[in-house]
Structures are given as structure tokens and as C-alpha cells.
Write a protein that holds these residues in place. Structure first.
Motif, short mmCIF file in Angstrom:
data_model
loop_
_atom_site.label_atom_id
_atom_site.label_comp_id
_atom_site.label_asym_id
_atom_site.label_seq_id
_atom_site.Cartn_x
_atom_site.Cartn_y
_atom_site.Cartn_z
N MET A 7 26.40 52.68 48.68
CA MET A 7 27.37 52.21 47.27
C MET A 7 27.76 51.03 47.52
O MET A 7 28.43 50.61 48.39
N PRO A 8 27.61 50.00 46.37
CA PRO A 8 28.10 48.73 46.37
C PRO A 8 29.68 48.64 46.72
O PRO A 8 30.45 49.42 45.68
N ARG A 9 30.13 47.84 47.36
CA ARG A 9 31.78 47.62 47.74
C ARG A 9 32.04 46.36 47.03
O ARG A 9 31.56 45.23 47.30
N LEU A 10 32.55 46.53 45.69
CA LEU A 10 32.82 45.33 44.84
C LEU A 10 34.46 45.43 44.69
O LEU A 10 35.14 46.37 44.77
N SER A 11 35.14 44.30 45.10
CA SER A 11 36.40 44.10 44.91
C SER A 11 36.91 44.43 43.19
O SER A 11 36.11 44.31 42.38
N GLU A 12 38.37 44.57 43.03
CA GLU A 12 38.54 44.62 41.79
C GLU A 12 38.16 43.45 41.01
O GLU A 12 37.72 43.63 39.69
N LYS A 13 38.15 42.25 41.44
CA LYS A 13 38.12 41.01 40.62
C LYS A 13 36.54 41.12 40.41
O LYS A 13 36.05 40.66 39.21
N GLN A 14 35.52 41.32 41.07
CA GLN A 14 33.99 41.47 41.08
C GLN A 14 33.80 42.46 40.22
O GLN A 14 33.00 42.32 39.27
N PHE A 15 34.54 43.52 40.40
CA PHE A 15 34.32 44.84 39.22
C PHE A 15 34.54 44.36 37.67
O PHE A 15 33.70 44.58 36.83
N ALA A 16 35.66 43.73 37.63
CA ALA A 16 36.04 42.99 36.28
C ALA A 16 34.82 42.03 35.86
O ALA A 16 34.50 42.19 34.64
N GLN A 17 34.25 41.35 36.77
CA GLN A 17 33.16 40.27 36.31
C GLN A 17 31.97 41.19 35.78
O GLN A 17 31.42 40.78 34.93
N LEU A 18 31.80 42.17 36.69
CA LEU A 18 30.57 43.01 36.47
C LEU A 18 30.67 43.73 34.82
O LEU A 18 29.95 43.65 34.19
N GLU A 19 31.93 44.20 34.62
CA GLU A 19 32.09 44.81 33.44
C GLU A 19 32.18 43.66 32.24
O GLU A 19 31.52 43.99 31.08
N ALA A 20 32.29 42.49 32.45
CA ALA A 20 32.08 41.51 31.30
C ALA A 20 30.75 41.11 31.23
O ALA A 20 30.42 40.57 30.13
N GLU A 21 29.87 41.33 32.26
CA GLU A 21 28.35 40.99 31.92
C GLU A 21 27.66 41.64 30.96
O GLU A 21 26.95 41.01 30.14
N PRO A 22 27.75 42.83 30.93
CA PRO A 22 27.06 43.68 29.65
C PRO A 22 27.61 43.20 28.37
O PRO A 22 26.76 43.29 27.39
#
Length: 85
Positions: free
Chosen positions: A1-16
Motif C-alpha cells: 500500500m503506498p505510503r503518502l503524507s497528508e500533503k502528498q495525498f492532498a496533491q493526489l486528490e487535486a490531480e483528477p
């Protein structure tokens, strides 16, 4: 399972929000495989499709299915399609 920081996950949510075409895909569908690729491109992390699913579910995302059919759909033509045995 990918370990993403909260900041990284927020960036991931913005990409779609940029839509799949902005990332090189022709249609407008976000799939787990595409999000897996997006994680690799953005964060240089490898992960499995199941790991991405768990990551998204853990953060409140759910599987969605389109609620409507394409405008171009011809129900009469579809009704005429019959599998020949």
C-alpha cells in the motif's frame, strides 16, 4: 500500500480535477490503474491496484458508476441486439 503524507495525498486528490486528458489519457475515466500510474509519475512510488483502492477508501473515496447514459445512446437499436446461439 503506498505510503503518502497528508500533503502528498492532498496533491493526489487535486490531480483528477485536471481530468484524464491533462495526463495523457483520451477518455474521461479515472480508474485504479490510472491512479496507480499517477502516483508513480507524481511521487515516484510503486504500488498495487489493491493498495491504491485501500488508500482511497481509507481517505473517504468510493467506487462510482456513471448515473446516466450517453446522449447518443439509441435504446431501440440496443434492444435489437440479440446474441445468436
Amino acid at each position: 500500500m503506498p505510503r503518502l503524507s497528508e500533503k502528498q495525498f492532498a496533491q493526489l486528490e487535486a490531480e483528477p480535477a485536471k481530468e484524464p486528458a491533462a495526463h495523457g489519457w483520451e477518455d474521461q475515466r479515472w480508474t485504479l490503474a490510472r491512479i496507480t500510474t499517477l502516483i508513480g509519475r507524481c511521487f515516484h512510488r510503486t504500488c498495487t491496484i489493491q493498495g491504491v483502492r485501500k488508500l482511497l477508501v481509507r481517505n473517504g473515496w468510493s467506487c462510482q458508476v456513471p448515473a446516466r447514459h450517453a446522449i447518443e445512446r439509441d435504446d431501440e437499436a440496443v434492444a435489437g441486439w440479440v446474441k445468436e446461439v
